[in-house]
Every structure is written in C-alpha cells, then in structure tokens.
Write a protein that holds these residues in place. Structure first.
Motif, short mmCIF file in Angstrom:
data_model
loop_
_atom_site.label_atom_id
_atom_site.label_comp_id
_atom_site.label_asym_id
_atom_site.label_seq_id
_atom_site.Cartn_x
_atom_site.Cartn_y
_atom_site.Cartn_z
N ASP A 123 0.83 -1.20 0.00
CA ASP A 123 0.00 0.00 0.00
C ASP A 123 0.87 1.26 0.00
O ASP A 123 0.60 2.21 -0.73
N GLN A 124 1.91 1.25 0.84
CA GLN A 124 2.82 2.40 0.91
C GLN A 124 3.53 2.62 -0.43
O GLN A 124 3.64 3.75 -0.90
N GLN A 126 2.46 1.84 -3.33
CA GLN A 126 1.48 2.30 -4.30
C GLN A 126 1.23 3.80 -4.17
O GLN A 126 0.95 4.48 -5.15
N ARG A 127 1.36 4.33 -2.96
CA ARG A 127 1.11 5.76 -2.71
C ARG A 127 2.36 6.61 -2.91
O ARG A 127 2.29 7.84 -2.84
N THR A 128 3.52 5.98 -3.09
CA THR A 128 4.79 6.71 -3.18
C THR A 128 5.10 7.06 -4.62
O THR A 128 5.13 6.20 -5.49
N SER A 129 5.35 8.35 -4.87
CA SER A 129 5.64 8.79 -6.24
C SER A 129 7.14 8.87 -6.51
O SER A 129 7.56 8.80 -7.66
N ARG A 134 10.18 4.49 -3.52
CA ARG A 134 9.30 3.37 -3.85
C ARG A 134 10.10 2.07 -3.96
O ARG A 134 9.68 1.02 -3.49
#
Length: 194
Positions: A123-124, A126-129, A134
C-alpha cells in the motif's frame, strides 16, 4: 533436515495466515527406516497439480524427490484441500502489481498467505511517487515475502519480443497468451514518424 518450526529463530516469521491444523514440533520429527515421521506418524503431504503437462511433470518430479526423502505424497482430491501445490505465477513489470498475488485478499492468492506488514508495504509503495523511495519500500516488502517463503519459485521463464525498428506497437504482456494481443495498435513507421 532443514525443516524449521515457527518458534525457531531461523524459522519463518509468524503471519496472519489461518492455520490449517496443528504442526508437529521439530523435536518430534525424524527419519525412521527411511520414512520421515512426526509424532510417530509418517509425514504425508497432499499434492495438487493440474493444468498443463509441464505442471503435471513438475509435480511428478517434486513428488519423486519428496518420496526419496521419506515423505509420503498423495494426490489432493479436493481442489481446496492441499498442502503443496504446483502452479504458474504470472509476472508483471510492476513489482507492486506482481505482489498482489500474495495479498491477504488477493484474487490469485492460492496458498492463503497473509501478512499485514507485507500488505501495508505494498500500500505504501502504491502511494509513493518518488522512484527511489518506492524501490526501497518494494525491497522491504520483498524481504518480508522472502523470509516467510509462501512459495518456492522453480524458474522464471523470460519473455522477449523481437521486432524491427520500422514497427511501433509490439509489447510484451505478462498475462497475454501470445505476442499478438495488441496487434490493432501496431503500425509501420514512416520516415516522418518519431
């Protein structure tokens, strides 16, 4: 040899996965007359194979090796009741998408593996750009998965697509049965194309 219990410091980490039954302690297991016994009973694994002839052949090979080690193998009659399963795993270029196979609620999570730490890391990621951040999170998730060992990969077949540079559109797709999956997007390049 090499079997580790959950309480062993080098053993697999505890997960949120539902237990399929009582596990014998490592001290109660050993080989007697060439048969691997746990608590006085021969260790028996229900093996499930299916699908292609390659999967069945791999299952036969694994069964032969386990039987040579003194472990009894029976074919799993019920599709939902097995201890060991030979299956293929589709791959994806995105490790987060590939990791969904082992999510607690994953559609393809055939081994019922569940670890909330692993899910949280996916989840983390997936939210990291930020790409480097990432990559660190995905590597941490990979270490959790590697430590728990929910599956033993036998091989990872490479997928390649060779085409002329005068063509645009051909791409490899992890789930597609062949290279023509997106043929409607293919086009011949002209001198004016980028």
């Amino acid at each position: 040899d090499g079997l580790l219990g959950a309480d062993d410091p080098d053993g697999p980490a505890s997960t949120d996965a539902p237990s399929t039954g009582p596990s014998p302690s490592p001290q109660a297991c050993g080989t007697v007359d060439g048969v691997f016994m746990c608590d006085g009973e021969p260790l028996t694994l229900r093996l499930r194979t299916g699908g292609s002839w390659r999967l069945r052949l791999a299952g036969e090979y694994i069964a032969t090796q386990l039987e040579a080690a003194g472990i009894s193998i029976v074919q799993a009659g019920d599709a939902n009741a097995w201890d060991l399963r030979v299956t293929t795993v589709d791959v994806s270029a995105d490790p987060v998408a590939g990791g969904t196979r082992w999510r607690c609620d994953g559609d393809a999570n055939t081994q019922a593996y569940c670890n909330s730490t692993f899910d949280g890391l996916l989840d983390q990621a997936q939210r990291t750009s930020d790409d480097s951040e990432r990559a660190e999170v995905v590597t941490e998730a990979d270490l959790v998965l590697a430590h728990d060992r929910p599956t033993l990969p036998l091989y990872a077949p490479p997928r390649m697509l060779v085409h002329t540079t005068r063509m645009r559109g051909p791409r490899v797709h992890a789930h597609a049965p062949g290279p023509l999956w997106n043929v409607e997007d293919w086009a011949r390049m002209t001198a004016g194309d980028d």
